[in-house]
Motif scaffolding. Sequence first.
Motif, PDB file in Angstrom:
ATOM      1  N   LEU A   1       0.798  -1.223   0.000  1.00 36.90           N
ATOM      2  CA  LEU A   1       0.000   0.000   0.000  1.00 36.90           C
ATOM      3  C   LEU A   1       0.831   1.274   0.000  1.00 36.90           C
ATOM      4  CD1 LEU A   1      -2.770  -1.110   2.529  1.00 36.90           C
ATOM      5  CD2 LEU A   1      -3.036  -0.821   0.059  1.00 36.90           C
ATOM      6  N   THR A   2       2.123   1.154   0.290  1.00 37.20           N
ATOM      7  CA  THR A   2       2.958   2.368   0.403  1.00 37.20           C
ATOM      8  C   THR A   2       4.117   2.422  -0.566  1.00 37.20           C
ATOM      9  OG1 THR A   2       4.289   1.305   2.140  1.00 37.20           O
ATOM     10  CG2 THR A   2       2.387   2.618   2.854  1.00 37.20           C
ATOM     11  N   THR A   3       4.417   1.320  -1.263  1.00 36.27           N
ATOM     12  CA  THR A   3       5.556   1.321  -2.173  1.00 36.27           C
ATOM     13  C   THR A   3       5.372   2.343  -3.290  1.00 36.27           C
ATOM     14  OG1 THR A   3       6.890  -0.035  -3.657  1.00 36.27           O
ATOM     15  CG2 THR A   3       4.548  -0.518  -3.573  1.00 36.27           C
ATOM     16  N   GLY A   4       6.486   2.877  -3.750  1.00 35.47           N
ATOM     17  CA  GLY A   4       6.453   3.836  -4.852  1.00 35.47           C
ATOM     18  C   GLY A   4       6.430   3.173  -6.205  1.00 35.47           C
ATOM     19  N   GLU A   5       6.582   1.868  -6.249  1.00 35.16           N
ATOM     20  CA  GLU A   5       6.578   1.142  -7.516  1.00 35.16           C
ATOM     21  C   GLU A   5       5.178   1.152  -8.123  1.00 35.16           C
ATOM     22  OE1 GLU A   5       7.688  -3.344  -9.166  1.00 35.16           O
ATOM     23  OE2 GLU A   5       8.479  -2.635  -7.249  1.00 35.16           O
ATOM     24  N   LYS A   6       5.088   1.464  -9.401  1.00 39.76           N
ATOM     25  CA  LYS A   6       3.806   1.555 -10.083  1.00 39.76           C
ATOM     26  C   LYS A   6       3.419   0.209 -10.690  1.00 39.76           C
ATOM     27  CE  LYS A   6       3.627   5.874  -9.080  1.00 39.76           C
ATOM     28  NZ  LYS A   6       2.726   6.328  -7.991  1.00 39.76           N
TER      29      LYS A   6
END
Length: 729
Positions: free
Chosen positions: A584-589
Amino acid sequence: MAERSFVEEVKKLRLGQGEVFSGEGILAVAKALLESGVAYVAGYQGAPISHLMDVLADAQDILSEYGIRFENSASEATAAATLAASVNYPMRGAVTFKATAGTNVASDALANLASGGVLGGALIIVGEDYGEGSSIMQERSHAFAMKSQIWLLDPRPNLPSMVQAVKTGFELSEASHTPVMLQMRIRACHVHGQFICAENRAPSFMIKDALENPMRDIRRIVLPPASFLHEKEKIQDRWPAAVRFVQERGLNEFFAEYADDIGLALQGGCYNTVIRALNLLGLADVFGKSRIPLYVMNVAYPLIDEEFERFCHGKQAILVLEEGQPNFIEQNIANILRQRDITTRLHGKDLLPMAGEYNTATVLAGLRAFLERYNKIEAEVSVAACQVRIPAVTLPTLPIEEIPIEEKESLVEAVHTRPPGFCTGCPERPIFTAMKLLERELGQHHVSADIGCHLFAILPPFNLGNTTMGYGLGAAGAAALSALVANKRAISVMGDGGFWHNGLTSGIANSVFNRSDNLTIIVDNSYTSATGGQDILSSAALNPSRSTGHDIEKAVRGVGVKWVRIIRRTYDLKAMTHTLREALTTGEKGPKVVVAQSECMLNKQRREKKKLKDALAAGQRVVHERFGIDPDTCTGDHSCIRLSGCPSLSIKPNPDPLRTDPVATVLNSCVGCGLCGEVSHVAVLCPSFFRARIITNPSRWERLSHHIRKRIIGYLQGRDTKRRKQYDF
């Protein structure tokens, strides 16, 4: 591992000519298929028809003896498309699934099948999941049958009638070149009774014949210009052929036809309920002999105009008993009476509820109103009869402000019932516990739910889930919420059964194609647990007749998902919480998938309990883990219950007279999954939980160790008691 095994019962399928079959409705239908010379059977499990699939799976050896092909279909659409084998070949085939949810999934295939028509008999056995025992939206199969002009059988719920309906269903299909739908209500599926068997027979035209002699008829393909002629063919040829067959074979039944100048027209599936209501009114005996004329529509669609004209002759009024809405049958009958200038008064939904299941109490009230209107029963007698009621819970009918004070106080004091929820030890519970813990940290998220056991998370204590659109449509239900306009991601949940049924393409592949940034949690418990625990592609157990052990992770990566995490043990609440937080918080798209794996506890217990029973009988050492709560340590906060909802967690009076709040306790139903202890640790709750190992048939060393521990603990407790007495006054 299915919920119920029919290994012993399927032996009855070998009964021959003249022998008496005794058993359940589901098993009788399977026997009828064998007696009908069916060549192939397919289907998808779903209440109330799941057990038919289980019976056929357990009867694989018997089916093989007659050259019958049986498949556990990937979905209802797959099952319905299987009937394509009967389009060009005089080969009898049957499919089965739940209605109306399954019929909706299969609608495209069924519509094409009905358009082109069939050469061999094509039977669709649908489990009508309607009424108070249902688990789905309240709709009926009738509308779909009318839309596509598939003939609908609704036999009386007794074994001889249902068996005969299967056989005549194939014959009706062949006579009219139209697929036939056989509707079986919940009570019909599970009714018990007897019928006289016929011999099982091999298909007259087999799969081998079709493969060796391929046939094609372009007129049967739904492609212009043939598709434009199909509609004309339905009306000019197939419909009249079906009507002739129904009339000539007497599929609909007349009882006590000339006994009175009023009558009842009813669906076959309602027959038992109507007879029970008439019996309570003193107008029928328990064996079905009625003093009121009955017209029983074992064929609910199409209706037969001539038979209605015959039944209405000399009658001043008839009452139509049609379960559910809209009132298709009543409207059709009204049209028949109008076109034929029949003056008989028509009653139906004006005296009976527009919607809902017609149970005995409901039918009793409607019959009473009808009979009183035409002076066929005295009011005093009917009121006395209607006092025989099915026990029911009555709710307040007055607005809250009009309820007397004393009743309000009793309502306030009433204990709330426990909502439906997960089984004790269910591996899906810790997934939603982790989501609730993350709510405290990250706030609420939109949760798109799915069909399956995990849908219970929408109820207390979790209260997670905003929508549910259908089986395997969890990820698709959040498709519109994948835009990068907020700092939050939508969460979708689907089970492994829904994933293989529909979710891989409509959910995961769609997310990849449209570059969704949402999170999908796939609950992998190794079975289609909600429908009875049948094996699926990713099941861990070895299945001698099916291919299992296929990884969900590989399938997900195969359609292009890059961010995938696997939780091998869902009870590891710390790992579960950490993984969901990362997703829910990763910057990976791009789409994110978490596969949460742990075996369904219900199926695990079915297997383990048998092993434990055998081990105990053999005198072997058996260790059983249980959790408990120290009442002296418990603070009475009950956060453990609010974050778990386990049925084995309850409360009991506080042993400390200075504290009034009840303490938590663990009931004997505990299976030792360990979630309650995990919750206490991860959520930083009280340390009142303990784990105990109960050993049956212990070794000598364990007996000696227990004896030593008991002596030491007893000595220390005695010394402490003496010390306390020094301060007693």
